[in-house]
Design an enzyme around this catalytic site. Structure first.
Site, PDB file in Angstrom:
ATOM      1  N   GLY A 169      52.378  29.167  37.799  1.00 24.53           N
ATOM      2  CA  GLY A 169      51.300  28.536  38.533  1.00 24.53           C
ATOM      3  C   GLY A 169      50.088  28.250  37.666  1.00 24.53           C
ATOM      4  O   GLY A 169      49.759  29.017  36.763  1.00 24.53           O
ATOM      5  N   GLN A 170      49.411  27.153  37.951  1.00 24.42           N
ATOM      6  CA  GLN A 170      48.211  26.791  37.206  1.00 24.42           C
ATOM      7  C   GLN A 170      47.015  27.678  37.540  1.00 24.42           C
ATOM      8  O   GLN A 170      46.018  27.640  36.824  1.00 24.42           O
ATOM      9  CB  GLN A 170      47.857  25.325  37.471  1.00 24.42           C
ATOM     10  CG  GLN A 170      48.828  24.352  36.817  1.00 24.42           C
ATOM     11  CD  GLN A 170      48.446  22.899  37.047  1.00 24.42           C
ATOM     12  OE1 GLN A 170      47.653  22.592  37.951  1.00 24.42           O
ATOM     13  NE2 GLN A 170      49.010  22.007  36.274  1.00 24.42           N
ATOM     14  N   SER A 212      47.944  37.326  45.589  1.00 23.48           N
ATOM     15  CA  SER A 212      48.360  38.584  46.203  1.00 23.48           C
ATOM     16  C   SER A 212      47.176  39.510  46.425  1.00 23.48           C
ATOM     17  O   SER A 212      47.175  40.322  47.354  1.00 23.48           O
ATOM     18  CB  SER A 212      49.402  39.277  45.308  1.00 23.48           C
ATOM     19  OG  SER A 212      50.543  38.458  45.147  1.00 23.48           O
ATOM     20  N   ARG A 213      46.137  39.380  45.597  1.00 26.72           N
ATOM     21  CA  ARG A 213      44.960  40.247  45.727  1.00 26.72           C
ATOM     22  C   ARG A 213      44.062  39.839  46.897  1.00 26.72           C
ATOM     23  O   ARG A 213      43.137  40.570  47.242  1.00 26.72           O
ATOM     24  CB  ARG A 213      44.178  40.273  44.419  1.00 26.72           C
ATOM     25  CG  ARG A 213      44.886  41.061  43.313  1.00 26.72           C
ATOM     26  CD  ARG A 213      43.987  41.276  42.099  1.00 26.72           C
ATOM     27  NE  ARG A 213      44.584  42.225  41.177  1.00 26.72           N
ATOM     28  CZ  ARG A 213      45.387  41.915  40.180  1.00 26.72           C
ATOM     29  NH1 ARG A 213      45.694  40.647  39.980  1.00 26.72           N
ATOM     30  NH2 ARG A 213      45.885  42.839  39.375  1.00 26.72           N
ATOM     31  N   MET A 229      55.474  39.202  40.516  1.00 27.62           N
ATOM     32  CA  MET A 229      55.287  40.639  40.697  1.00 27.62           C
ATOM     33  C   MET A 229      55.431  41.012  42.168  1.00 27.62           C
ATOM     34  O   MET A 229      54.962  42.065  42.603  1.00 27.62           O
ATOM     35  CB  MET A 229      53.930  41.092  40.160  1.00 27.62           C
ATOM     36  CG  MET A 229      53.805  40.947  38.652  1.00 27.62           C
ATOM     37  SD  MET A 229      52.582  42.049  37.903  1.00 27.62           S
ATOM     38  CE  MET A 229      51.101  41.614  38.799  1.00 27.62           C
ATOM     39  N   GLN A 287      50.865  45.251  31.679  1.00 29.06           N
ATOM     40  CA  GLN A 287      49.736  44.342  31.810  1.00 29.06           C
ATOM     41  C   GLN A 287      48.588  44.920  32.631  1.00 29.06           C
ATOM     42  O   GLN A 287      47.611  44.234  32.910  1.00 29.06           O
ATOM     43  CB  GLN A 287      50.189  43.007  32.398  1.00 29.06           C
ATOM     44  CG  GLN A 287      50.683  43.041  33.827  1.00 29.06           C
ATOM     45  CD  GLN A 287      51.415  41.770  34.203  1.00 29.06           C
ATOM     46  OE1 GLN A 287      52.511  41.499  33.727  1.00 29.06           O
ATOM     47  NE2 GLN A 287      50.801  40.964  35.067  1.00 29.06           N
ATOM     48  N   GLY A 320      52.029  30.337  47.498  1.00 26.40           N
ATOM     49  CA  GLY A 320      51.918  29.881  46.118  1.00 26.40           C
ATOM     50  C   GLY A 320      53.191  30.152  45.340  1.00 26.40           C
ATOM     51  O   GLY A 320      53.689  29.293  44.596  1.00 26.40           O
ATOM     52  N   HIS A 321      53.749  31.362  45.499  1.00 24.61           N
ATOM     53  CA  HIS A 321      55.033  31.663  44.866  1.00 24.61           C
ATOM     54  C   HIS A 321      56.126  30.749  45.406  1.00 24.61           C
ATOM     55  O   HIS A 321      56.996  30.285  44.664  1.00 24.61           O
ATOM     56  CB  HIS A 321      55.428  33.127  45.133  1.00 24.61           C
ATOM     57  CG  HIS A 321      54.489  34.138  44.559  1.00 24.61           C
ATOM     58  ND1 HIS A 321      53.641  34.879  45.351  1.00 24.61           N
ATOM     59  CD2 HIS A 321      54.268  34.524  43.285  1.00 24.61           C
ATOM     60  CE1 HIS A 321      52.940  35.692  44.582  1.00 24.61           C
ATOM     61  NE2 HIS A 321      53.292  35.501  43.323  1.00 24.61           N
ATOM     62  N   LEU A 374      54.964  38.215  47.712  1.00 22.23           N
ATOM     63  CA  LEU A 374      55.083  36.765  47.648  1.00 22.23           C
ATOM     64  C   LEU A 374      54.297  36.065  48.756  1.00 22.23           C
ATOM     65  O   LEU A 374      54.203  36.560  49.874  1.00 22.23           O
ATOM     66  CB  LEU A 374      56.557  36.361  47.737  1.00 22.23           C
ATOM     67  CG  LEU A 374      57.480  36.953  46.666  1.00 22.23           C
ATOM     68  CD1 LEU A 374      58.885  36.378  46.802  1.00 22.23           C
ATOM     69  CD2 LEU A 374      56.943  36.719  45.258  1.00 22.23           C
TER      70      LEU A 374
END
Length: 275
Positions: free
Chosen positions: A141-142, A180-181, A26, A57, A32-33, A29
């Protein structure tokens, strides 16, 4: 790298041979991305990254409007990918979808209990992009463990011919899982948020030292809720595939937590081993 904004443009660029890897994001980035992209670049001949803030979502009271959108900055991290698909809402949903994906009972618990429409929206867009790109592998991602479990279930149940590859959580130097948050957190909030990984680590260590699932789960919850600045949503240990409670004879589990720190809701998880 070629950036396309329509399905037709995307389909025109997809190769007829070689392996295709897909990373769905989304935007906003972070490292992690980038770990997902690195895995795709290493394992596939062609890599497609989608950047799309999916409205289905988000519930009406959630942060859809303020979710960070920074396409030009994101593209700087994607110079080695082949195709970036960055569609508009009108391109993805030219009308209100009449056929919907039902994520089933697992989607009613944990994240699904707090966000009842979330996983239906996630699976809707994931299935759409999988059908468009038809990748050999798709990388997730986990950190979003319940989402990962549901995507794997959907792919298996609907015979989608894509291998779902799980990529381990990427953490910052202080241990906080990248998200991202995290940009919403103040300096004080971030210090409090480290309580999530502290609680997960305590549960993992307790399990490794012989604690039962019930005992480790109590340690998880008590440790996380000890700080009044953390508003706990859930803190439990589940089977990572079914998200059902871990029974006393199971050897592997997943400690999962969700909590609000300040105005920001965070999730995290950690594998635990018993006995």
């Amino acid at each position: 790298m070629q950036v396309v904004k329509t399905k037709q443009e995307l389909l025109g660029l997809l190769p007829n041979s070689g392996s295709i890897g897909l990373v769905m994001t989304m935007g906003a980035l972070h490292a992690g991305h980038r770990r997902l992209v690195d895995a795709a670049v290493e394992q596939c001949d062609t890599v497609v990254v989608s950047i799309y803030v999916n409205p289905l979502q988000f519930a009406p009271n959630e942060d859809f409007d303020k979710y960070p959108r920074q396409l030009e900055k994101d593209l700087e991290l994607l110079q080695d990918v082949d195709i970036v698909f960055a569609p508009s809402d009108e391109e993805m949903y030219p009308r209100e979808p009449l056929v919907r994906v039902d994520p089933g009972e697992v989607a009613t618990r944990f994240e699904g209990e707090t966000r009842p429409t979330h996983f239906a929206g996630v699976l809707q867009v994931v299935l759409k992009v999988l059908n468009l790109v038809r990748p050999h592998r798709a990388y997730f991602g986990q950190k979003d463990a319940q989402q990962l479990a549901l995507i794997r279930t959907m792919v298996a149940d609907l015979d989608v011919r894509t291998e779902i590859v799980a990529v381990p959580i990427v953490r910052d130097e202080d241990g906080l899982a990248l998200s991202s948050r995290n940009t919403y957190l103040t300096g004080e909030d971030r210090a409090v948020a480290l309580g999530l990984v502290g609680a997960l680590t305590a549960a993992r260590d307790a399990a490794a030292s012989g604690a039962t699932p019930a005992e480790a789960e109590k340690i998880l919850f008590d440790t996380l809720s000890a700080n009044d600045a953390v508003n706990v949503d859930y803190a439990t240990i589940v089977n990572p595939d079914t998200f059902q409670p871990v029974s006393s004879n199971e050897k592997q589990g997943l400690a999962v937590v969700a909590a609000r720190v300040g105005t920001t809701r965070l999730i995290d998880n950690m594998e635990v081993s018993f006995g």
